[in-house]
Design an enzyme around this catalytic site. Structure first.
Site, PDB file in Angstrom:
ATOM      1  N   CYS A  29      -1.777   1.044  -6.312  1.00 15.88           N
ATOM      2  CA  CYS A  29      -1.788   2.221  -6.249  1.00 15.88           C
ATOM      3  C   CYS A  29      -3.138   2.861  -6.701  1.00 15.88           C
ATOM      4  CB  CYS A  29      -0.586   3.219  -6.549  1.00 15.88           C
ATOM      5  SG  CYS A  29      -0.698   4.683  -6.162  1.00 15.88           S
ATOM      6  N   CYS A  59      -2.689   6.368  -8.261  1.00 19.25           N
ATOM      7  CA  CYS A  59      -1.902   6.555  -9.477  1.00 19.25           C
ATOM      8  C   CYS A  59      -2.843   5.925 -10.804  1.00 19.25           C
ATOM      9  CB  CYS A  59      -0.619   5.610  -9.347  1.00 19.25           C
ATOM     10  SG  CYS A  59       0.134   5.595  -7.869  1.00 19.25           S
ATOM     11  N   ASP A  60      -3.476   4.913 -10.409  1.00 15.90           N
ATOM     12  CA  ASP A  60      -4.301   4.273 -11.523  1.00 15.90           C
ATOM     13  C   ASP A  60      -5.390   4.139 -11.783  1.00 15.90           C
ATOM     14  OD1 ASP A  60      -1.587   3.624 -12.395  1.00 15.90           O
ATOM     15  OD2 ASP A  60      -1.402   1.754 -11.379  1.00 15.90           O
TER      16      ASP A  60
END
Ligand code: NDP
Length: 315
Positions: free
Chosen positions: A141, A144-145
């Site tokens: 992701c 997200c990261d």
């Protein structure tokens, strides 16, 4: 098989942000929800490290800690959180009909409403070094990261719209993004490919696969192989983003609930209603476009409100 049947108003299947948010709302509406967590209690967020984009955490939080917070919040209003898998469903087609489920092949539950929040599972390559470094530089992701790789070099594996989108997202944060495409073409839409091609710090390597992710505890690079020439080489990257698709967790509902051709549950219009009365779906199991914790939580809230209104309409 146990003989006693537990009769409840609201069963929630799955314990990601969608399921727990549905539980918070359902519990506050006195629907006395019971949530079955599935094998991965807390869902996909427990496989990520920091979460920086969920509103309300100015300093970010840890994915597992955030899911624990959501669980505690759901329990505070009386939700029963149980570890277990729903192994069979018998959904009723009639308005006001009772839905039957079996938990862990032993326990029977009859529910007036069911909220499905079973999520989707990111696909991984499955090689040992990749699996070992999930959370240590391997992620599925970028939203997200990606932030943790600011100014660094990363690779994205995949050739669909997700890979193209994640690569262009990462290109704004990282110094260089290399997309590894296993065939000689990308499957992504022409528009997405155009965006990739005109982004200066993205390079696309065709006929290329990961042979090994390098590093003991954190990613230090990838050894890649050209699957035509069999030549190998090393790219020094700190992040590996796998973008080869997701599988919605809908096996339990095949042939019963309406799904699109990739297995995602179909909900009606702006609601969380499935094709069966009293059965609602929220989170990634019905959303392949946004897939964010906050959007999942939003639809979880909607599912509980839809379920509450449905129960109200039966009185
Ligand atoms: P897709 O299934 O479309 O693409 C997966 C890609 O991963 C394919 O190109 C496939 O390669 C590649 N792949 C699969 N397994 C491997 C492997 N082991 N090694 C290397 N590569 C592999 O998934 P997406 O997540 O990209 O998209 C899912 C759906 O969501 C699509 O319908 C897409 O259009 C949609 N979507 C739309 C977006 C938008 O409109 N903004 C954004 C993101 C997704 P190959 O081509 O060789 O099979």
């Amino acid at each position: 098989m146990s003989d006693t049947i537990e009769k409840i108003k609201c069963l929630i299947i799955g314990s990601g942000p969608a399921g727990y948010t549905a539980a918070i709302y359902a519990a506050r509406a006195d629907m006395k929800p019971i949530i079955y967590t599935g094998m991965q209690m807390g869902g996909q967020l427990t496989t990520t490290t920091e979460v920086d984009n969920f509103p309300g955490y100015p300093n970010g939080t840890d994915g597992t800690a955030m899911m624990e917070d959501l669980k505690n919040q759901a329990e505070r209003f009386g939700t029963q959180v149980r570890f277990g898998m729903i192994t069979k469903v018998e959904l009723n087609k009639e308005v006001g009909g009772i839905h039957k489920v079996i938990v862990d092949q032993t326990k029977h539950i009859e529910a007036q409403t069911i909220i499905i929040s079973t999520g989707a599972t990111a696909k991984y390559l499955g090689i040992e070094s990749e699996q070992r470094l999930i959370g240590g530089g391997v992620s599925a992701c970028a939203t997200c990261d990606g932030f943790f790789y600011k100014g660094q070099e990363v690779v994205v594996v995949g050739a669909g719209d997700t890979a193209a989108e994640e690569a262009t997202y990462l290109a704004n944060i990282c110094s260089k993004v290399t997309i590894l495409v296993r065939r000689d073409v990308m499957r992504a839409s022409k528009a997405m490919q155009h965006r990739v091609n005109k982004t200066k710090n993205i390079e696309v390597l065709y006929n290329t696969e990961i042979d090994e992710v390098l590093g003991k505890n954190v990613v230090e690079g990838v050894r890649i192989i050209n699957n035509q020439t069999k030549e190998t080489s090393i790219i020094n990257v700190t992040g590996v983003f796998i973008a080869i698709g997701h599988t919605p967790n809908t096996d339990l509902f095949k042939g019963v609930l309406e799904m699109d051709d990739t297995g995602y549950l179909i909900t009606k219009g702006k609601t969380t209603k499935t094709n069966l009365p009293g059965v609602f779906a929220c989170g990634d199991v019905q959303d392949k476009d946004y897939r964010q914790a906050v959007t999942a939580a939003g639809t979880g809230c909607m599912a509980a409100l839809d379920a509450e209104r449905y129960l109200g309409s039966l009185e």
